[in-house]
Design a protein around this motif. Structure first.
Motif, PDB file in Angstrom:
ATOM      1  N   VAL A 168      -6.782  -6.243   7.651  1.00 28.22           N
ATOM      2  CA  VAL A 168      -6.854  -6.387   6.198  1.00 28.22           C
ATOM      3  C   VAL A 168      -8.093  -7.199   5.826  1.00 28.22           C
ATOM      4  O   VAL A 168      -8.499  -8.100   6.560  1.00 28.22           O
ATOM      5  CB  VAL A 168      -5.575  -7.053   5.623  1.00 28.22           C
ATOM      6  CG1 VAL A 168      -5.464  -8.510   6.024  1.00 28.22           C
ATOM      7  CG2 VAL A 168      -5.510  -6.895   4.113  1.00 28.22           C
ATOM      8  N   ASN A 169      -8.677  -6.841   4.700  1.00 28.32           N
ATOM      9  CA  ASN A 169      -9.768  -7.619   4.120  1.00 28.32           C
ATOM     10  C   ASN A 169      -9.193  -8.245   2.856  1.00 28.32           C
ATOM     11  O   ASN A 169      -8.935  -7.544   1.878  1.00 28.32           O
ATOM     12  CB  ASN A 169     -10.954  -6.695   3.802  1.00 28.32           C
ATOM     13  CG  ASN A 169     -12.130  -7.429   3.214  1.00 28.32           C
ATOM     14  OD1 ASN A 169     -12.026  -8.596   2.851  1.00 28.32           O
ATOM     15  ND2 ASN A 169     -13.250  -6.748   3.109  1.00 28.32           N
ATOM     16  N   SER A 170      -8.939  -9.552   2.924  1.00 31.95           N
ATOM     17  CA  SER A 170      -8.283 -10.239   1.815  1.00 31.95           C
ATOM     18  C   SER A 170      -8.647 -11.721   1.831  1.00 31.95           C
ATOM     19  O   SER A 170      -8.625 -12.347   2.885  1.00 31.95           O
ATOM     20  CB  SER A 170      -6.764 -10.103   1.923  1.00 31.95           C
ATOM     21  OG  SER A 170      -6.119 -10.900   0.962  1.00 31.95           O
ATOM     22  N   CYS A 212       1.907   5.870   5.952  1.00 30.43           N
ATOM     23  CA  CYS A 212       3.212   5.464   5.428  1.00 30.43           C
ATOM     24  C   CYS A 212       3.382   3.948   5.515  1.00 30.43           C
ATOM     25  O   CYS A 212       3.741   3.293   4.536  1.00 30.43           O
ATOM     26  CB  CYS A 212       4.307   6.173   6.224  1.00 30.43           C
ATOM     27  SG  CYS A 212       5.984   5.759   5.734  1.00 30.43           S
ATOM     28  N   ALA A 213       3.095   3.392   6.671  1.00 29.34           N
ATOM     29  CA  ALA A 213       3.214   1.938   6.844  1.00 29.34           C
ATOM     30  C   ALA A 213       2.211   1.208   5.963  1.00 29.34           C
ATOM     31  O   ALA A 213       2.522   0.147   5.407  1.00 29.34           O
ATOM     32  CB  ALA A 213       3.021   1.567   8.312  1.00 29.34           C
ATOM     33  N   SER A 214       1.026   1.776   5.782  1.00 27.61           N
ATOM     34  CA  SER A 214      -0.014   1.153   4.954  1.00 27.61           C
ATOM     35  C   SER A 214       0.396   1.061   3.496  1.00 27.61           C
ATOM     36  O   SER A 214       0.207   0.026   2.846  1.00 27.61           O
ATOM     37  CB  SER A 214      -1.322   1.942   5.050  1.00 27.61           C
ATOM     38  OG  SER A 214      -1.827   1.909   6.356  1.00 27.61           O
ATOM     39  N   VAL A 215       0.940   2.150   2.970  1.00 31.76           N
ATOM     40  CA  VAL A 215       1.367   2.162   1.567  1.00 31.76           C
ATOM     41  C   VAL A 215       2.418   1.075   1.343  1.00 31.76           C
ATOM     42  O   VAL A 215       2.325   0.289   0.385  1.00 31.76           O
ATOM     43  CB  VAL A 215       1.926   3.547   1.168  1.00 31.76           C
ATOM     44  CG1 VAL A 215       2.641   3.490  -0.164  1.00 31.76           C
ATOM     45  CG2 VAL A 215       0.809   4.569   1.134  1.00 31.76           C
ATOM     46  N   GLY A 234      -9.401  -4.257   1.259  1.00 31.80           N
ATOM     47  CA  GLY A 234      -9.484  -3.158   2.218  1.00 31.80           C
ATOM     48  C   GLY A 234      -8.399  -3.287   3.263  1.00 31.80           C
ATOM     49  O   GLY A 234      -7.937  -4.396   3.560  1.00 31.80           O
ATOM     50  N   LEU A 235      -7.958  -2.145   3.767  1.00 27.88           N
ATOM     51  CA  LEU A 235      -6.964  -2.125   4.836  1.00 27.88           C
ATOM     52  C   LEU A 235      -7.280  -0.944   5.741  1.00 27.88           C
ATOM     53  O   LEU A 235      -7.515   0.169   5.262  1.00 27.88           O
ATOM     54  CB  LEU A 235      -5.546  -1.977   4.272  1.00 27.88           C
ATOM     55  CG  LEU A 235      -4.427  -1.882   5.318  1.00 27.88           C
ATOM     56  CD1 LEU A 235      -4.227  -3.221   6.028  1.00 27.88           C
ATOM     57  CD2 LEU A 235      -3.133  -1.428   4.685  1.00 27.88           C
ATOM     58  N   THR A 236      -7.307  -1.198   7.024  1.00 26.86           N
ATOM     59  CA  THR A 236      -7.525  -0.151   8.018  1.00 26.86           C
ATOM     60  C   THR A 236      -6.400  -0.221   9.034  1.00 26.86           C
ATOM     61  O   THR A 236      -5.994  -1.314   9.439  1.00 26.86           O
ATOM     62  CB  THR A 236      -8.868  -0.355   8.757  1.00 26.86           C
ATOM     63  OG1 THR A 236      -9.914  -0.386   7.791  1.00 26.86           O
ATOM     64  CG2 THR A 236      -9.123   0.759   9.759  1.00 26.86           C
ATOM     65  N   VAL A 237      -5.890   0.937   9.417  1.00 18.74           N
ATOM     66  CA  VAL A 237      -4.877   0.996  10.466  1.00 18.74           C
ATOM     67  C   VAL A 237      -5.365   1.979  11.523  1.00 18.74           C
ATOM     68  O   VAL A 237      -5.684   3.127  11.216  1.00 18.74           O
ATOM     69  CB  VAL A 237      -3.507   1.463   9.926  1.00 18.74           C
ATOM     70  CG1 VAL A 237      -2.487   1.484  11.052  1.00 18.74           C
ATOM     71  CG2 VAL A 237      -3.044   0.586   8.797  1.00 18.74           C
TER      72      VAL A 237
END
Length: 134
Positions: free
Chosen positions: A93-95, A49-52, A67-70
């Protein structure tokens, strides 16, 4: 919104949402575990939920998300109910263009203000009980 959860075996259940998506759940330990437990699902729901929300906020600012990992780490009480006493969400985050300051600010807003799962952790829950005799 509705999810129907059905008994399969002593420690196994299956949930189906209104669209027909199926999720198996079990309460087995260690080497017998085949699916997530309800509390693992809660942590997963919170992280997702927080990721979206976080991704949408960053994309609205024209940031690139590769990319994003939680990782959600939860500490629970020893006594029943074994509720979470503390949850830590670690966002990575990969940004190429997100700054640490904006990532932290947007992540905090996503996890505390916009995430409906986080808001629900403080919700009052009502109960109804129906007995069917077969």
């Amino acid at each position: 919104m509705r999810v129907t959860t059905t008994f399969k075996d002593d420690y196994e259940f299956q949930s189906v949402n209104e669209q027909g998506n199926v999720l198996d759940i079990d309460m087995y330990s260690g080497d017998e575990k085949k699916h997530m437990s309800p509390t693992q699902l809660l942590l997963s729901g919170l992280a997702a939920c927080a990721s979206v929300d976080l991704v949408q906020m960053l994309k609205k600012r024209k940031k690139t998300i590769n990319g994003l990992t939680v990782v959600a780490d939860g500490t629970r009480r020893d006594e029943h109910p074994r509720a979470f006493t503390h949850i830590v969400l670690t966002f990575t985050v990969n940004s190429p263009d997100v700054t640490e300051a904006e990532f932290e600010k947007m992540g905090h807003l996503a996890a505390t203000k916009y995430c409906s799962v986080a808001g629900t952790l403080n919700a009052e829950v009502d109960h109804k009980f129906i007995v069917n005799r077969a």
